[in-house]
Scaffold this motif. Structure first.
Motif, PDB file in Angstrom:
ATOM      1  N   TYR A 110     -17.029  29.631  10.214  1.00 43.70           N
ATOM      2  CA  TYR A 110     -15.951  30.071   8.766  1.00 43.70           C
ATOM      3  C   TYR A 110     -16.800  29.287   7.327  1.00 43.70           C
ATOM      4  O   TYR A 110     -17.159  28.957   7.246  1.00 43.70           O
ATOM      5  CB  TYR A 110     -14.532  29.662   9.174  1.00 43.70           C
ATOM      6  CG  TYR A 110     -14.477  30.183  10.055  1.00 43.70           C
ATOM      7  CD1 TYR A 110     -13.897  31.287  11.339  1.00 43.70           C
ATOM      8  CD2 TYR A 110     -14.397  29.141  11.723  1.00 43.70           C
ATOM      9  CE1 TYR A 110     -13.105  31.543  12.625  1.00 43.70           C
ATOM     10  CE2 TYR A 110     -14.438  29.077  13.010  1.00 43.70           C
ATOM     11  CZ  TYR A 110     -13.137  30.190  13.221  1.00 43.70           C
ATOM     12  OH  TYR A 110     -13.020  30.403  14.822  1.00 43.70           O
ATOM     13  N   SER A 111     -15.695  30.376   6.864  1.00 45.83           N
ATOM     14  CA  SER A 111     -15.945  29.928   5.110  1.00 45.83           C
ATOM     15  C   SER A 111     -14.605  28.674   4.510  1.00 45.83           C
ATOM     16  O   SER A 111     -13.722  29.547   4.970  1.00 45.83           O
ATOM     17  CB  SER A 111     -16.729  30.243   4.370  1.00 45.83           C
ATOM     18  OG  SER A 111     -18.038  30.756   4.587  1.00 45.83           O
ATOM     19  N   ILE A 112     -14.306  27.957   3.829  1.00 49.82           N
ATOM     20  CA  ILE A 112     -13.331  27.841   3.494  1.00 49.82           C
ATOM     21  C   ILE A 112     -12.596  28.424   2.548  1.00 49.82           C
ATOM     22  O   ILE A 112     -13.944  28.873   1.341  1.00 49.82           O
ATOM     23  CB  ILE A 112     -13.728  26.009   2.678  1.00 49.82           C
ATOM     24  CG1 ILE A 112     -14.419  24.958   3.175  1.00 49.82           C
ATOM     25  CG2 ILE A 112     -12.603  25.649   1.361  1.00 49.82           C
ATOM     26  CD1 ILE A 112     -12.893  24.858   3.900  1.00 49.82           C
ATOM     27  N   THR A 113     -11.884  29.085   3.210  1.00 51.25           N
ATOM     28  CA  THR A 113     -11.560  30.573   1.275  1.00 51.25           C
ATOM     29  C   THR A 113     -10.388  29.555   0.795  1.00 51.25           C
ATOM     30  O   THR A 113     -10.316  30.666  -0.211  1.00 51.25           O
ATOM     31  CB  THR A 113     -10.758  31.342   3.211  1.00 51.25           C
ATOM     32  OG1 THR A 113      -9.528  30.606   3.495  1.00 51.25           O
ATOM     33  CG2 THR A 113     -11.444  31.965   3.578  1.00 51.25           C
ATOM     34  N   GLN A 114      -9.843  28.436   0.176  1.00 57.34           N
ATOM     35  CA  GLN A 114      -8.694  28.421  -0.211  1.00 57.34           C
ATOM     36  C   GLN A 114      -8.456  26.561  -0.121  1.00 57.34           C
ATOM     37  O   GLN A 114      -8.880  26.640   0.516  1.00 57.34           O
ATOM     38  CB  GLN A 114      -7.381  29.138   0.010  1.00 57.34           C
ATOM     39  CG  GLN A 114      -6.287  28.280  -1.073  1.00 57.34           C
ATOM     40  CD  GLN A 114      -4.772  29.415  -0.643  1.00 57.34           C
ATOM     41  OE1 GLN A 114      -4.831  30.098   0.038  1.00 57.34           O
ATOM     42  NE2 GLN A 114      -4.337  29.030  -1.529  1.00 57.34           N
ATOM     43  N   ARG A 115      -8.792  26.311  -1.539  1.00 56.32           N
ATOM     44  CA  ARG A 115      -8.491  24.820  -1.799  1.00 56.32           C
ATOM     45  C   ARG A 115      -7.192  24.738  -2.356  1.00 56.32           C
ATOM     46  O   ARG A 115      -6.685  25.162  -3.420  1.00 56.32           O
ATOM     47  CB  ARG A 115      -9.439  24.121  -2.511  1.00 56.32           C
ATOM     48  CG  ARG A 115     -10.320  24.289  -1.524  1.00 56.32           C
ATOM     49  CD  ARG A 115     -12.033  24.238  -1.891  1.00 56.32           C
ATOM     50  NE  ARG A 115     -11.854  23.159  -3.600  1.00 56.32           N
ATOM     51  CZ  ARG A 115     -11.999  21.684  -3.396  1.00 56.32           C
ATOM     52  NH1 ARG A 115     -13.002  20.917  -2.662  1.00 56.32           N
ATOM     53  NH2 ARG A 115     -12.208  21.543  -4.307  1.00 56.32           N
ATOM     54  N   THR A 116      -6.004  23.574  -2.632  1.00 54.18           N
ATOM     55  CA  THR A 116      -4.934  23.330  -2.443  1.00 54.18           C
ATOM     56  C   THR A 116      -4.986  21.485  -2.805  1.00 54.18           C
ATOM     57  O   THR A 116      -4.870  21.392  -1.524  1.00 54.18           O
ATOM     58  CB  THR A 116      -4.007  23.351  -2.098  1.00 54.18           C
ATOM     59  OG1 THR A 116      -4.025  25.226  -2.067  1.00 54.18           O
ATOM     60  CG2 THR A 116      -2.398  23.804  -2.694  1.00 54.18           C
ATOM     61  N   GLN A 117      -4.666  21.132  -4.221  1.00 57.68           N
ATOM     62  CA  GLN A 117      -4.811  19.974  -4.366  1.00 57.68           C
ATOM     63  C   GLN A 117      -3.626  19.306  -3.715  1.00 57.68           C
ATOM     64  O   GLN A 117      -3.974  18.113  -3.078  1.00 57.68           O
ATOM     65  CB  GLN A 117      -4.363  19.750  -5.752  1.00 57.68           C
ATOM     66  CG  GLN A 117      -4.241  18.363  -6.798  1.00 57.68           C
ATOM     67  CD  GLN A 117      -5.918  17.651  -6.483  1.00 57.68           C
ATOM     68  OE1 GLN A 117      -6.648  17.924  -6.563  1.00 57.68           O
ATOM     69  NE2 GLN A 117      -5.883  16.560  -5.850  1.00 57.68           N
TER      70      GLN A 117
END
Length: 187
Positions: A110-117
């Motif tokens: 997979y790939s990191i699709t979203q990052r949230t702090q």
């Protein structure tokens, strides 16, 4: 003519003076540098049992799974409940244990699709360093760590996709895993 002091007065005075001197030296020693003891290691000629250590030696983390791909990536082992951060030369630079959610990602890449702090997790725990990479049966799968550094409470039958990390491991993963970073999920 001067009065003569009894011997008990002399002994009491000398004892009090000596005690005060010892206390003053102890206070000075407490504020000074503290030496550290060197640990002697037995030489080749020493017998094996003569200097055996009873302290457990820290164990090395398990080796990077062979079928985890190539190149810079995050490797997550479902069975091992462990993550490896792997650099571009295929060397694991960090490895740590995790607490998986109740819903596991499928095996694959997979790939990191979203990052949230930071946000409140579906279990009600304030989390940070959230990195999404999969969705299974409507449940988002993501790495995160609790803001207060605690381990997650029991799930109580909830469908949770959060893979929780220790706080320092969450910060390391956040620094390593940019959007698009490969995540290899292995058994």
């Amino acid at each position: 003519m001067a009065a003569r002091l009894p011997s008990w007065a002399w002994v009491t005075g000398l004892t009090a003076g000596a005690t005060a001197a010892v206390v003053a030296l102890a206070v000075q020693a407490d504020h000074g540098p503290h030496p550290t003891a060197a640990v002697a290691k037995p030489g080749a000629s020493a017998s094996a049992g003569a200097h055996a250590s009873t302290a457990p030696k820290p164990s090395a983390p398990p080796a990077l799974p062979a079928a985890s791909g190539e190149g810079r990536r995050i490797v997550y082992s479902l069975g091992g409940k462990r993550v490896w951060l792997v650099d571009a030369t295929d060397k694991a630079t960090r490895s740590f244990t995790v607490w998986p959610g109740t819903v596991n990602p499928r095996l694959g890449r997979y790939s990191i699709t979203q990052r949230t702090q930071s946000l409140k997790g579906s279990d009600g725990v304030e989390v940070e360093h959230i990195m999404y990479f999969d969705k299974v049966s409507g449940v988002f799968i993501a790495f995160s760590n609790a803001l207060d550094g605690s381990s997650p409470p029991p799930a109580n039958g909830q469908k949770l996709g959060g893979i929780r990390l220790h706080k320092e491991d969450g910060a390391a993963l956040w620094s390593f895993g940019e959007k698009g970073t490969t995540v290899a999920v292995v058994s």
